[in-house]
Scaffold this motif. Structure first.
Motif, short mmCIF file in Angstrom:
data_model
loop_
_atom_site.label_atom_id
_atom_site.label_comp_id
_atom_site.label_asym_id
_atom_site.label_seq_id
_atom_site.Cartn_x
_atom_site.Cartn_y
_atom_site.Cartn_z
N TYR A 135 -10.03 -10.68 -14.98
CA TYR A 135 -8.54 -10.99 -15.02
C TYR A 135 -7.49 -10.02 -15.73
N GLU A 136 -7.66 -9.99 -16.81
CA GLU A 136 -6.82 -9.09 -17.73
C GLU A 136 -6.80 -7.62 -17.42
N ALA A 137 -8.38 -7.24 -17.38
CA ALA A 137 -8.74 -5.74 -17.15
C ALA A 137 -8.06 -5.28 -15.80
N LEU A 138 -8.11 -5.82 -14.84
CA LEU A 138 -7.49 -5.46 -13.58
C LEU A 138 -6.07 -5.71 -13.43
N ALA A 139 -5.39 -5.78 -14.47
CA ALA A 139 -3.88 -6.21 -14.32
C ALA A 139 -3.03 -5.17 -13.72
N PRO A 140 -3.61 -3.91 -14.01
CA PRO A 140 -2.75 -2.57 -13.29
C PRO A 140 -2.73 -2.72 -11.88
N VAL A 141 -3.61 -3.33 -11.05
CA VAL A 141 -4.00 -3.17 -9.59
C VAL A 141 -2.61 -3.26 -8.86
N PRO A 142 -1.87 -4.41 -9.12
CA PRO A 142 -0.55 -4.48 -8.22
C PRO A 142 0.40 -3.42 -8.43
N GLY A 143 0.50 -2.75 -9.70
CA GLY A 143 1.47 -1.75 -9.78
C GLY A 143 0.93 -0.54 -9.09
N LEU A 144 -0.47 -0.46 -9.07
CA LEU A 144 -1.21 0.86 -8.28
C LEU A 144 -0.62 0.82 -6.76
N ALA A 145 -0.93 -0.48 -6.49
CA ALA A 145 -0.80 -0.79 -4.94
C ALA A 145 0.72 -0.33 -4.75
N LYS A 146 1.46 -0.78 -5.45
CA LYS A 146 2.97 -0.88 -5.06
C LYS A 146 3.37 0.55 -5.18
N ALA A 147 2.85 1.41 -5.82
CA ALA A 147 3.41 2.78 -5.98
C ALA A 147 2.80 3.68 -4.98
N ALA A 148 1.65 3.16 -4.54
CA ALA A 148 1.16 3.72 -3.21
C ALA A 148 1.66 3.42 -2.06
N GLY A 149 2.39 2.10 -2.23
CA GLY A 149 3.08 1.64 -0.76
C GLY A 149 2.05 0.80 0.05
N VAL A 150 1.14 0.27 -0.47
CA VAL A 150 0.01 -0.38 0.19
C VAL A 150 0.25 -1.83 -0.12
N PRO A 151 0.22 -2.62 0.72
CA PRO A 151 0.12 -4.19 0.51
C PRO A 151 -1.19 -4.72 0.18
N LEU A 152 -1.17 -5.69 -0.95
CA LEU A 152 -2.41 -6.01 -1.72
C LEU A 152 -2.41 -7.52 -1.30
N LEU A 153 -3.83 -7.86 -1.16
CA LEU A 153 -4.45 -9.08 -1.17
C LEU A 153 -5.45 -9.39 -2.11
N VAL A 154 -5.68 -10.39 -2.90
CA VAL A 154 -6.40 -10.69 -3.77
C VAL A 154 -7.43 -11.86 -3.49
N VAL A 155 -8.70 -11.95 -3.40
CA VAL A 155 -9.69 -12.71 -3.00
C VAL A 155 -10.52 -13.03 -4.08
N ASP A 156 -10.91 -14.24 -4.02
CA ASP A 156 -11.93 -14.77 -5.05
C ASP A 156 -11.52 -15.38 -6.24
N ARG A 157 -11.05 -13.98 -6.98
CA ARG A 157 -10.70 -14.29 -8.27
C ARG A 157 -9.19 -13.87 -8.44
#
Length: 333
Positions: free
Chosen positions: A95-117
């Motif tokens: 949970y906490e360890a992957l918190a940077p992922v939305p920011g990385l996706a936003k900076a890359a201009g790539v939409p993000l979906l989260v599944v399972d967790r």
């Protein structure tokens, strides 16, 4: 027919011929999937289903395996984003360890979906489109409520001691399942947690956890709750090896695997709450609705079923479910 009419007639025939030839399907884009791990059949099924759903929908599909390592998953995400996919899907290992992922996706201009967790924040507002998952709080409640009922039937009251074999500590399902259990057991103060142990969601991890806990508590244990069937089955193996047969039939699992269902039929496991690994169709729909500017539900719960043999009807349903999974050629969920 004049020369020009003949030319136009020939062009018309050529156009008709070309439209009669099927065109090669073009990819709608690239779907990139960051998988948390591949340590059990649930994850294998999840990856296969995700790939099939996106390919059937006309997308190219690439994926990575984080091997249960949050640092590796962050590196995987960066590598996938560098490929400029049309969509990134992540099943976060923690949970906490992957918190940077939305920011990385936003900076890359790539939409993000989260599944399972889940991830910290709120889908639809904090950098990702939607979370497609199971209601794990409810799964924890179902296990705890059944524990209460079985202890009442055995002891005439809701009292006893339990051990908790968790999945990956820090993962949102573990956190949420724990919340569900706590909500139920809070109303039954005579049901006491002795200790917990992180199995890593594996059978070997469950066996090792159970060995250690049985040594720490040579008596006075009434219930074992494992966060998945593999860990529960590992615990059962340790219970048998230690000769602690009083705990056989007092182990709860989760996921609805064939092995777990068979353990219910043999009386070694009590209950398993299904955790379907099938998020592919919902993730495709969420992304295509997003692209089309349609409303997207920020949270989607896939339906699930609880299996036990408390009644003849329940036992029959367990047997039916085993048959259904075998017919599909799978052993999981």
């Amino acid at each position: 027919m004049t020369r020009f009419r003949r030319v136009f007639a020939a062009i018309g025939l050529m156009a008709a011929a070309l439209t009669a030839v099927p065109a090669f399907a073009q990819s709608k884009g690239v779907a990139a999937f960051s998988q948390a791990e591949m340590t059990n059949e649930w994850r294998v099924m999840n990856t296969k289903e995700m790939e099939k759903a996106w390919k059937d929908a006309g997308y190219d599909f690439v994926w990575t395996n984080a091997e249960s390592d949050p640092a590796k998953q962050l590196a995987d995400v960066e590598d996938l984003l560098a490929r400029k996919p049309d969509i990134l899907i992540i099943a976060p290992i923690e949970y906490e360890a992957l918190a940077p992922v939305p920011g990385l996706a936003k900076a890359a201009g790539v939409p993000l979906l989260v599944v399972d967790r889940n991830l910290p924040g709120e889908a639809g507002k904090d950098g990702w489109i939607s979370v497609i998952t199971t209601d794990f709080v409810d799964s924890g409640k179902r296990a705890a409520e059944d524990v209460v009922a079985q202890l009442q039937a055995k002891k005439g009251g809701a009292k006893g001691n339990w051990l908790h074999i968790t999945g990956n500590v820090g993962a949102s399902p573990v956190i949420d399942q724990g919340k569900g259990m706590e909500q139920v057991f809070a109303g039954h103060p005579d049901i006491k947690l002795l200790t917990n142990c992180d199995s890593g969601n594996s059978r070997e991890g469950g066996r090792k956890c159970m060995e250690d806990m049985l040594q720490a508590f040579p008596s006075g244990v009434d219930v074992v709750i494992a966060d998945n069937d593999d860990a529960a089955l590992g615990a059962i193996a340790a219970i048998k090896s230690a000769g602690r047969n009083e705990l056989l039939g007092w182990v709860w699992g989760k996921d609805g695997t064939v092995d777990g269902l068979n353990a219910i039929l043999t009386g070694e496991m009590v209950q398993t709450v299904q955790t379907p690994p099938f998020f592919g169709a919902d993730s495709v729909k969420a992304f295509e609705d997003f692209k089309a500017g349609k409303p997207v539900a920020p949270l989607v719960f896939v339906p699930k079923e609880t299996f036990d043999a408390h009644s003849p009807e329940g036992k029959t349903r367990v047997e039916q479910r085993i048959g259904e999974l075998k017919k599909l050629g799978v052993g999981c969920c």
